[in-house]
Write an enzyme that holds these catalytic residues in place. Structure first.
Site, short mmCIF file in Angstrom:
data_model
loop_
_atom_site.label_atom_id
_atom_site.label_comp_id
_atom_site.label_asym_id
_atom_site.label_seq_id
_atom_site.Cartn_x
_atom_site.Cartn_y
_atom_site.Cartn_z
CG ASP A 152 -11.38 -3.50 -22.95
OD1 ASP A 152 -11.27 -2.40 -22.87
OD2 ASP A 152 -11.81 -4.07 -24.10
CE1 TYR A 153 -11.91 4.54 -19.80
CE2 TYR A 153 -14.11 4.04 -19.69
CZ TYR A 153 -12.80 4.93 -19.61
OH TYR A 153 -13.11 6.25 -19.23
#
Length: 730
Positions: free
Chosen positions: A274-275
């Site tokens: 994820d980011y």
């Protein structure tokens, strides 16, 4: 050696490329960055290491970027892809985006769509979204979210399919099939990414990014099955969860990302972080610095690092120092390049970069028609005392009161990607378009979303007194749900509740139109209104869809995918919670010394599956086999009769309970459902099938087993009286 097992044999083309690649080029293929060549305009994540279009194009030409995300438009995509083809090895870029419920045309949030209980509809919706998205130069979506969510305080409930395991599994499969289509090389195929692997929906206290702790049996029975269903449907990628699990952040958790994902589930696609999640291993306290974080993520099983740039900066050195085996890097590169090959990008780097398709597909009449259909079928009628609904289209003065009456800014809800609020149709516009005399509709806000308006309640009360019926449009703003928007108090904001209480004193019948991205704890005049509809965030077609239901053009057929609690303090809660040793009697839910809170029973205000239409159904003549063999499918047959005065659609649902098992079991859990449409007075026999493996549990040895014994069975149809039976497994 810490390397994931080889799962898919790569093509000779891919193996030849890997042999030619430098470590820097390999690290580039494993790195994904925000698209600054063609930014979509909305800010979805905290800004991390911005560089600008010129610097990004230079990095692409140097082979330091393998993938861009959250950009939009074919012109910019062509520019970026041309830069990639100017790199030494001419490896094409993949373009991805967070397209959760529409690209340019915004559909209902996924939780709302789940209320339709219609996998065919979800598949068609995902297919329509895929056509529009790929026409904008995107190959890959970071969706669907398949996290089972039982805590309505968590903001990301809005992105998934709710609290039930089976519904999550069925819709995960449908959405993956819809996004990807029959052939990933087609220009309208959109790679699906079921996320967030795994357990994210169980964050402590419903707080965003918090820790997760549970038994492996609970994880595998409740949270893993939707991922397994999505992988079986062919999903080519998955995204790791932000959270820690049992004290080990998922981005560094080899037990989850390799042992469970690769070895147990046999997933052979790409796993993306994820980011900035790999860099966040430092803040978690398990990595000493960026290089250490990159090492942990790679060895755990993260193939693609999103936005942090850690792989580009540190993987080559880690390999040279012997801290990461080159074989582990090659395995990740093999997966990424194979995925690009499956997408047809090596043969056609400009696939899905067609300005003519962009003009043809974006905002087309066809996609807007599907968006309206999904919106109408997502609405749930929870209460309709005295058959207040449907409303007549003429002769009644209506007062539309609340901050969402003529508001367009809050139609779409969270993660609306390239959607524009001005394109949506608000409630007032949708209602007036369907009324014989639009002048009979008066609109007053009453209050803001969270703040009182000077004189707002007085004007609202005056409008209500002059009307025959009040339509109360209240709930959450678009920024109150979604990522980073967990709420401690999941009630209606105080300013809106005060307006509702004042309106109740007028004595006029009130129809509540809730706007929300989660189940809410309703109180006072909102809870007690004679008519109540869950209208979620329905997207661009909000106004027409709500008008379709209010005026009876369409029957309300939605059912709740999440339970509305009696109070926020009940969270987390689900209809399929496990049995306790002191269950409260059905007829005395507050009995002393039994399972309940001091000030609330162990019940929901509106449980999972609640909902009704404008007609009534009766169930009778239940047929069940007395015994079945373990692993054998169980047919469940019931007679359904429409006993109302209108045609309508019933959601017929089968729940079961394992009476005696080696582990405590849910008090009831859905195992089959079907929809049936009947004209008034008609009846039909409906046969549903409980799949042979649906009665299995994770036994003490960690394996799935079907244990012999008695199973209780209930068949219901929305809010109607259910019918019960039982069967034996031997």
């Amino acid at each position: 050696m810490l390397i994931s097992r080889p799962a898919r044999a790569a093509s000779p083309r891919i193996e030849a490329l890997i042999r030619q690649m430098t470590l820097d080029e390999k690290a580039g293929q494993l790195s994904c960055f925000s698209d600054e060549v063609r930014p979509v305009g909305s800010v979805f994540n905290p800004v991390v290491d911005p560089r600008g279009a010129a610097a990004m194009l230079a990095d692409i030409r140097a082979g330091r970027v393998g993938m861009l995300f959250n950009g939009y438009g074919t012109a910019g995509a062509r520019r970026a892809q041309e830069a990639a083809l100017a790199s030494r090895l001419r490896i094409p870029l993949a373009f991805a985006a967070d397209v959760l419920h529409g690209c340019r045309t915004i559909f209902p949030i996924p939780l709302a769509e789940a209320a339709a209980f219609d996998p065919a509809l979800s598949r068609r919706a995902a297919r329509a979204v895929a056509r529009e998205t790929t026409a904008g130069g995107i190959h890959w979506t970071f969706a669907p979210m398949v996290d089972v969510a039982r805590d309505q305080r968590w903001g990301r409930v809005a992105e998934g399919a709710g609290e039930d395991v089976m519904l999550n599994c069925i819709l995960a499969k449908a959405r993956v099939e819809g996004f990807q289509g029959p052939d990933l090389t087609r220009p309208d195929a959109l790679l699906a990414t079921p996320k967030h692997f795994v357990g994210y929906g169980a964050v402590r206290g419903g707080m965003e990014y918090a820790a997760v702790d549970m038994s492996m049996a609970e994880l595998r029975e409740t949270f893993v099955p939707p991922f397994a269903a999505a992988f079986a449907a062919g999903a080519g990628a998955t995204m790791a969860s932000f959270t820690d699990f049992g004290g080990v952040p998922v981005s560094a958790n080899r037990g989850l990302l390799t042992d469970l994902l690769r070895d147990d589930l046999r997933f052979d696609g790409v796993c993306v972080s994820d980011y900035d999640a790999d860099r966040e291993l430092i803040a978690h306290g398990v990595a000493a610095d960026e290089a250490d974080a990159a090492r942990l993520a790679m060895l755990a099983g993260i193939d693609i690092s999103m936005q942090s740039g850690l792989y580009v900066r540190h993987l080559p050195t880690l390999v040279e120092r012997g801290q990461v085996p080159v074989e582990a890097v090659d395995q990740a590169v093999r997966r990424v390049l194979t995925l690009k090959e499956r997408l047809g990008l090596f043969d056609n780097p400009f696939r899905s970069i067609d300005a003519r398709a962009e003009r043809r597909e974006t905002g087309s009449k066809a996609i807007r028609a599907i968006a309206r259909e999904v919106a109408s079928k997502s609405i749930v009628l929870l209460r309709n005392d005295g058959d207040l609904l449907p409303l007549p289209r003429h002769g009644k003065r209506l007062a539309l009161i609340g901050p969402f009456g003529s508001d367009r800014a809050n139609l779409n809800g969270p993660w609306s990607f390239a959607g524009k609020a001005g394109d949506g149709i608000d409630l007032a516009t949708g209602l007036r378009a369907m009324m014989d005399d639009p002048a009979l509709l008066v609109v007053e806000p009453g209050s803001g979303i969270s703040e009182a308006l000077p004189g707002g309640i007085a004007r609202a009360v005056a409008a209500a007194r002059a009307a025959d019926i009040v339509l109360l449009a209240i709930g959450e703003g678009a920024d109150m749900s979604g990522e980073g928007n967990s709420r401690v108090d999941i009630t209606i904001p105080a300013a809106q509740q005060a307006s509702a209480e004042a309106l109740a004193t007028t004595g006029k019948p009130i129809v509540v139109l809730l706007r929300h991205g989660r189940a809410l704890a309703l109180t006072g005049a909102v809870r007690d209104a004679p008519a109540l509809l869950a209208t979620w965030f329905l997207g661009e077609q909000t106004g027409p869809a709500v008008a379709d239901i209010l005026f009876g053009v369409l029957e309300p057929t939605g059912r709740l995918p999440v339970s509305f609690p009696l109070a926020p303090g009940q969270q987390p809660w689900s209809y399929d919670r496990r049995s306790t040793g002191r269950p409260a009697p059905e007829r005395d839910p507050m009995a002393a010394g039994r399972s309940h809170w001091r000030d609330a029973p162990d019940r929901a205000l509106y449980p999972f599956g609640a909902g009704m239409g404008y007609t009534r159904f009766a169930l009778s003549a239940l047929l069940l086999p007395p015994t079945v063999a373990a692993g054998e499918a169980v047919p469940v047959s019931v007679l359904v009769c429409n006993v109302g005065t209108r045609g309508g659609t019933a959601l017929v649902r089968v729940d079961v309970h394992d009476r005696v098992a080696s582990r405590t079991r849910p008090i009831r859990q859905m195992k089959a459902f079907a929809r049936i449409t009947l004209p008034a007075g008609a009846e039909a026999r409906v046969t549903l099938t409980i799949a042979g493996d649906a009665l299995a549990l994770i036994a003490s040895d960690g394996t799935w087993q079907i244990e012999p014994g008695a199973f209780d069975c209930w068949v219901s149809a929305g809010n109607e009286t259910e019918i019960a039976g039982s069967f034996e497994v031997h």
